[in-house]
Design an enzyme around this catalytic site. Sequence first.
Site, PDB file in Angstrom:
ATOM      1  N   GLU A 114      30.931 -28.493  36.449  1.00  0.00           N
ATOM      2  CA  GLU A 114      29.684 -27.349  35.846  1.00  0.00           C
ATOM      3  C   GLU A 114      29.054 -26.668  36.957  1.00  0.00           C
ATOM      4  O   GLU A 114      28.656 -27.531  37.948  1.00  0.00           O
ATOM      5  CB  GLU A 114      28.565 -28.150  34.868  1.00  0.00           C
ATOM      6  CG  GLU A 114      29.089 -28.659  33.652  1.00  0.00           C
ATOM      7  CD  GLU A 114      27.893 -29.256  32.968  1.00  0.00           C
ATOM      8  OE1 GLU A 114      26.839 -28.778  33.327  1.00  0.00           O
ATOM      9  OE2 GLU A 114      27.980 -30.245  32.352  1.00  0.00           O
ATOM     10  N   GLU A 151      27.520 -36.388  32.363  1.00  0.00           N
ATOM     11  CA  GLU A 151      26.320 -36.782  33.166  1.00  0.00           C
ATOM     12  C   GLU A 151      25.752 -37.931  33.121  1.00  0.00           C
ATOM     13  O   GLU A 151      24.547 -38.037  33.002  1.00  0.00           O
ATOM     14  CB  GLU A 151      25.404 -35.624  33.376  1.00  0.00           C
ATOM     15  CG  GLU A 151      25.934 -34.100  33.865  1.00  0.00           C
ATOM     16  CD  GLU A 151      25.033 -33.072  34.086  1.00  0.00           C
ATOM     17  OE1 GLU A 151      23.954 -33.366  33.629  1.00  0.00           O
ATOM     18  OE2 GLU A 151      25.226 -32.131  34.838  1.00  0.00           O
TER      19      GLU A 151
HETATM   20  C1  GLA Z   1      23.859 -30.270  32.278  1.00  0.00           C
HETATM   21  C2  GLA Z   1      24.781 -30.715  31.309  1.00  0.00           C
HETATM   22  C3  GLA Z   1      25.214 -29.563  30.550  1.00  0.00           C
HETATM   23  C4  GLA Z   1      24.080 -28.607  30.309  1.00  0.00           C
HETATM   24  C5  GLA Z   1      23.721 -28.125  31.769  1.00  0.00           C
HETATM   25  C6  GLA Z   1      22.498 -27.038  31.726  1.00  0.00           C
HETATM   26  O1  GLA Z   1      24.792 -30.038  33.619  1.00  0.00           O
HETATM   27  O2  GLA Z   1      25.769 -31.578  31.489  1.00  0.00           O
HETATM   28  O3  GLA Z   1      25.190 -30.123  29.224  1.00  0.00           O
HETATM   29  O4  GLA Z   1      22.856 -29.185  29.656  1.00  0.00           O
HETATM   30  O5  GLA Z   1      23.031 -29.059  32.497  1.00  0.00           O
HETATM   31  O6  GLA Z   1      22.457 -26.741  32.851  1.00  0.00           O
END
Ligand code: GLA
Length: 698
Positions: free
Chosen positions: A319, A162
């Site tokens: 995710e 991210e």
């Molecule tokens: C982000 C991060 C993950 C985690 C999620 C929690 O997407 O990439 O590592 O912290 O948020 O929702």
Amino acid sequence: MTSPRTSRFPYAKGPDGIRRLGYGADYNPEQWPREVWEEDVRLMREAGVNIVSLAIFSWARIQPTADTWDFGWLDEVMDLLHAGGIGVDLATATASPPPWLTTAHPEILPVTATGETVWPGARQHWRPTSPVFREHALRLVRELATRYADHPALVAWHVSNELGCHNVYDFSDDAADAFRAWLRRRYTTLEALNHAWGTAFWSQRYSDWGQILPPRLAASHPNPTQQLDFKRFSSDALKSHLLAERELLGELTPEVPVTTNFMVMSGIKAMDYADWADAVDFVANDHYVVPGPQDRDELSFSANLTSGIAGHRPWFLMEHSTSAVNWQPVNVAKRPGELARDSLLHVAHGADAVCFFQWRQSAAGAEKYHSAMVPHAGADSALFRAVVDLGGTLEALAPIAGTEREPARVAVLFDWESWWSAEHDSHPTSRLDYHCEALDWYSALLRLGIRADIVPAHRTDICAYDVVIAPVLHMVSQEVSKNLTRYAENGGHLITTYFSGIVDENDHIWLGGHPGALRELLGIRIEEFGPLLDGETADLVLEASDGTATGSLWTDRIDVTGPDVAVLARYRTGAYAGRPAVTRRSTGGGTASYVSTRLGVEGLAGLLPTLLAPAEVASELPEAARGLVELAVRRDAHHRYLFLVNRGGTPVDLPAMAGEVLVGPAADGGPVLAPHEVVVLRQQAPGSVGAEHGDCTG
Ligand code: GLA
Ligand code: GLA
């Protein structure tokens, strides 16, 4: 549009040798003793998991000190996963620098606009432009890629994590140097920069590049073009980091596709992902639902936009959550059915993999209350059973793998630079919410059961669409203005709104009456904006039906100036009572419509049939299902796959929808969808769908 590389998708294959949709999670085995790993793989197999993202936050474990490496545990996990038939999307592990690095090199830590250091203690505490950080990160990438280049479990690289989630805006001296270099490339001469930034205003003229700074805390409104360029630069700086890791991976493991997880979701604004799409071999996205009245519309919007960014090729949902997250004010658990419904809505919009954060819910750390595939309660839980069920559903959807999204006839344009510039300070109102306006148009279309594509404004061939909706397209260059004009003159139907076409790419006003860049095309001229106070509204009367609507946020003092302009609605109350509120100009074969106020979902749903009428766009759903069911379509050369998603809490009968049921209840005479249920129907592909326009680029 997007590079051909975006088709290098890491599909798993079933025992039959046929492609499967991906299913899995972030896997963080370093949080658990070794005994748990074997159970993890056993449960993954039980759930149908075929891919995991590994080592995302493992830098401190892999490289415990500057000169020591510990790969033994990772070798073992990679081997275990491979033995279990599970592919690895291996992270480059550069997301969170270890304490030894930040202690030795505190100069990699980001600095806020007010000059405070962002200290270690959480994650992503690194400057995107730090040469020292870059060197250490690339050293780690090299070690990992060299070690695992030939490991049979490796199916993709996951660069960092991210990018920009926490560190996008860095105001450090490194950032200042890199910003100046970026500005030199953009403008070449100081003269050009002074013009673009309008530095004649407030005595800001620069006589040397070294005088230029990021927009750090200032006494009043910082220069708007400086702010805009800093946003462009900050998105580019992170993209450069992605490209640096990618280039090295390309040298060491040319066969292995590279991605990074984007965050196309409401609230994430700083990365221009349309511009990042070329930097990855396949687009990956993370999405989290923020509860609210439009929460699943927003999910659909984000998934749809991700598909647009990916050029409608399959993308990877890297995710989302099985249930609650841990970072909202109140973290709501998903209700039964929502886990599958949310997942399938992403698949409907082109996701060929469904993954979660994370595999096993943490016992310690900041995310211990965040849901996972294996919850604190263990495998004997309703949640894990739902996870296993979803694995079965995705297995049944194997025929979807590799199919494209079928384009809709309506497009909603999404533009990061308009988002950034429209919401700057020192504007007619600070209440304007670009994302919200765009989402409202989409919600209104969903209510009417009309399929639409959310597409990046500048990387899309708009001629392919019968209707193009451009909400708050604030920043319009000469080129975009020409392109939109050609589109409407060649038969396209353009709909745009308040505060569109106001500034050029330097954030300079198009003079002579608003909206300067679209004035001729729309056949209207606005001398003054009339933003509304909080709670203030303006009533509209729709000319055709005598119906009414209520505007908020904004009004415009409109004069009709062009030929062939119909007034579709007028203000009945407020400062501009009696004047036009919604207009439509007929161009060659097309139209150009303008909506001068914020109507909200309800108001837009009332107005849209009038706006869409010239294009003859209608719902493909049976009347009784409109608004209750979302339809999305994927296709290949032989089949169409209809995803029918029950958006609400009541059962819906779909008598007219025929096809072979891949997922969901089979029923003679069409499916009946239970609340939140999803049905996937397979039909033979007919000829092409949607009307074609002439070439509007010529
Ligand atoms: C982000 C991060 C993950 C985690 C999620 C929690 O997407 O990439 O590592 O912290 O948020 O929702
Ligand atoms: C003050 C300043 C002006 C201008 C106006 C705007 O009066 O002196 O330069 O900024 O505010 O309202």
